[in-house]
Write a protein that holds these residues in place. Structure first.
Motif, PDB file in Angstrom:
ATOM      1  N   PHE A  31       5.289  14.651 -13.127  1.00 14.02           N
ATOM      2  CA  PHE A  31       5.276  14.315 -11.151  1.00 14.02           C
ATOM      3  C   PHE A  31       6.716  14.768 -11.224  1.00 14.02           C
ATOM      4  O   PHE A  31       6.757  15.702  -9.691  1.00 14.02           O
ATOM      5  CB  PHE A  31       5.224  12.794 -10.935  1.00 14.02           C
ATOM      6  N   SER A  32       7.479  15.724 -11.935  1.00 15.86           N
ATOM      7  CA  SER A  32       8.585  16.621 -11.872  1.00 15.86           C
ATOM      8  C   SER A  32       8.146  17.829 -11.548  1.00 15.86           C
ATOM      9  O   SER A  32       8.296  18.173 -10.452  1.00 15.86           O
ATOM     10  CB  SER A  32       9.408  16.615 -13.009  1.00 15.86           C
ATOM     11  N   ARG A  35       5.676  17.744  -7.657  1.00 19.40           N
ATOM     12  CA  ARG A  35       6.940  18.559  -6.532  1.00 19.40           C
ATOM     13  C   ARG A  35       7.214  19.417  -6.743  1.00 19.40           C
ATOM     14  O   ARG A  35       7.247  20.100  -5.141  1.00 19.40           O
ATOM     15  CB  ARG A  35       7.670  17.505  -7.063  1.00 19.40           C
ATOM     16  N   LYS A  36       7.658  20.125  -7.384  1.00 19.49           N
ATOM     17  CA  LYS A  36       7.825  21.675  -8.086  1.00 19.49           C
ATOM     18  C   LYS A  36       7.023  22.453  -7.165  1.00 19.49           C
ATOM     19  O   LYS A  36       7.175  23.779  -6.382  1.00 19.49           O
ATOM     20  CB  LYS A  36       8.338  22.356  -8.939  1.00 19.49           C
ATOM     21  N   VAL A  38       4.180  21.791  -5.378  1.00 20.02           N
ATOM     22  CA  VAL A  38       4.077  22.075  -3.846  1.00 20.02           C
ATOM     23  C   VAL A  38       4.573  22.613  -2.910  1.00 20.02           C
ATOM     24  O   VAL A  38       4.742  23.074  -1.989  1.00 20.02           O
ATOM     25  CB  VAL A  38       4.112  20.114  -3.773  1.00 20.02           C
ATOM     26  N   TYR A  39       6.180  22.579  -3.362  1.00 19.57           N
ATOM     27  CA  TYR A  39       7.491  22.734  -2.799  1.00 19.57           C
ATOM     28  C   TYR A  39       7.186  24.560  -2.476  1.00 19.57           C
ATOM     29  O   TYR A  39       6.932  25.267  -1.731  1.00 19.57           O
ATOM     30  CB  TYR A  39       8.601  22.284  -3.301  1.00 19.57           C
ATOM     31  N   MET A  49       5.105  13.285   1.373  1.00 24.24           N
ATOM     32  CA  MET A  49       3.859  13.804   0.182  1.00 24.24           C
ATOM     33  C   MET A  49       3.357  12.078  -0.348  1.00 24.24           C
ATOM     34  O   MET A  49       4.855  11.356  -0.885  1.00 24.24           O
ATOM     35  CB  MET A  49       4.577  15.142  -0.905  1.00 24.24           C
ATOM     36  N   GLU A  50       2.055  12.067  -0.425  1.00 19.45           N
ATOM     37  CA  GLU A  50       1.923  11.209  -1.483  1.00 19.45           C
ATOM     38  C   GLU A  50       0.736  11.593  -1.922  1.00 19.45           C
ATOM     39  O   GLU A  50      -0.334  12.130  -1.729  1.00 19.45           O
ATOM     40  CB  GLU A  50       1.035  10.363  -0.046  1.00 19.45           C
ATOM     41  N   VAL A  88      -3.143  15.375  -3.859  1.00 17.71           N
ATOM     42  CA  VAL A  88      -2.015  14.949  -2.960  1.00 17.71           C
ATOM     43  C   VAL A  88      -2.265  14.922  -1.292  1.00 17.71           C
ATOM     44  O   VAL A  88      -2.770  16.200  -1.132  1.00 17.71           O
ATOM     45  CB  VAL A  88      -1.081  16.290  -3.385  1.00 17.71           C
ATOM     46  N   ILE A  90      -0.705  15.834   1.669  1.00 18.48           N
ATOM     47  CA  ILE A  90       1.400  17.220   3.020  1.00 18.48           C
ATOM     48  C   ILE A  90       0.903  16.653   4.290  1.00 18.48           C
ATOM     49  O   ILE A  90       0.176  17.233   4.607  1.00 18.48           O
ATOM     50  CB  ILE A  90       0.856  18.083   1.568  1.00 18.48           C
ATOM     51  N   TYR A  92       4.126  18.080   6.889  1.00 20.19           N
ATOM     52  CA  TYR A  92       4.244  19.831   7.005  1.00 20.19           C
ATOM     53  C   TYR A  92       4.944  20.083   8.438  1.00 20.19           C
ATOM     54  O   TYR A  92       3.812  19.867   8.988  1.00 20.19           O
ATOM     55  CB  TYR A  92       4.310  20.282   5.557  1.00 20.19           C
TER      56      TYR A  92
END
Length: 95
Positions: A31-32, A35-36, A38-39, A49-50, A88, A90, A92
């Motif tokens: 999950f770490s 996150r990176k 997706v960004y 973000m789910e 995921v 998202i 934005y």
């Protein structure tokens, strides 16, 4: 002045592999990384973000004995590698 809709919503499927001392640690690392990733892939300001679904594709557990100087103080070490597909959602703002 006319109103313009800026917020976009998208679902992405991402396959991620991570390692850790336990399965719990490996999932935390997944999950770490998620996150990176997706960004880096979404251009814009991420508001929401789910993770909708998590599919476990592969789990590998490795155990080995570690010894100090090859002879002393043997101890069991574990290493887990988990591959998961994550869906995921998202939201934005596209600038």
């Amino acid at each position: 002045m006319e109103k313009r809709q800026c917020m976009k919503e998208v679902e992405k499927n991402l396959t991620i592999t991570a390692q850790g001392n336990s399965i719990k640690t490996a999932y935390g690392n997944i999950f770490s990384i998620l996150r990176k990733k997706v960004y880096s892939e979404v251009e814009g300001l991420i508001i929401y973000m789910e993770p909708l679904n998590v599919y476990e594709l592969e789990v590998k557990k490795h155990s080995y004995t570690e010894k100090f100087l090859g002879l002393f103080m043997p101890r069991e070490k574990n290493n887990c590698e988990v591959t998961a597909e994550i869906v995921v959602k998202i939201k934005y703002i596209q600038c």
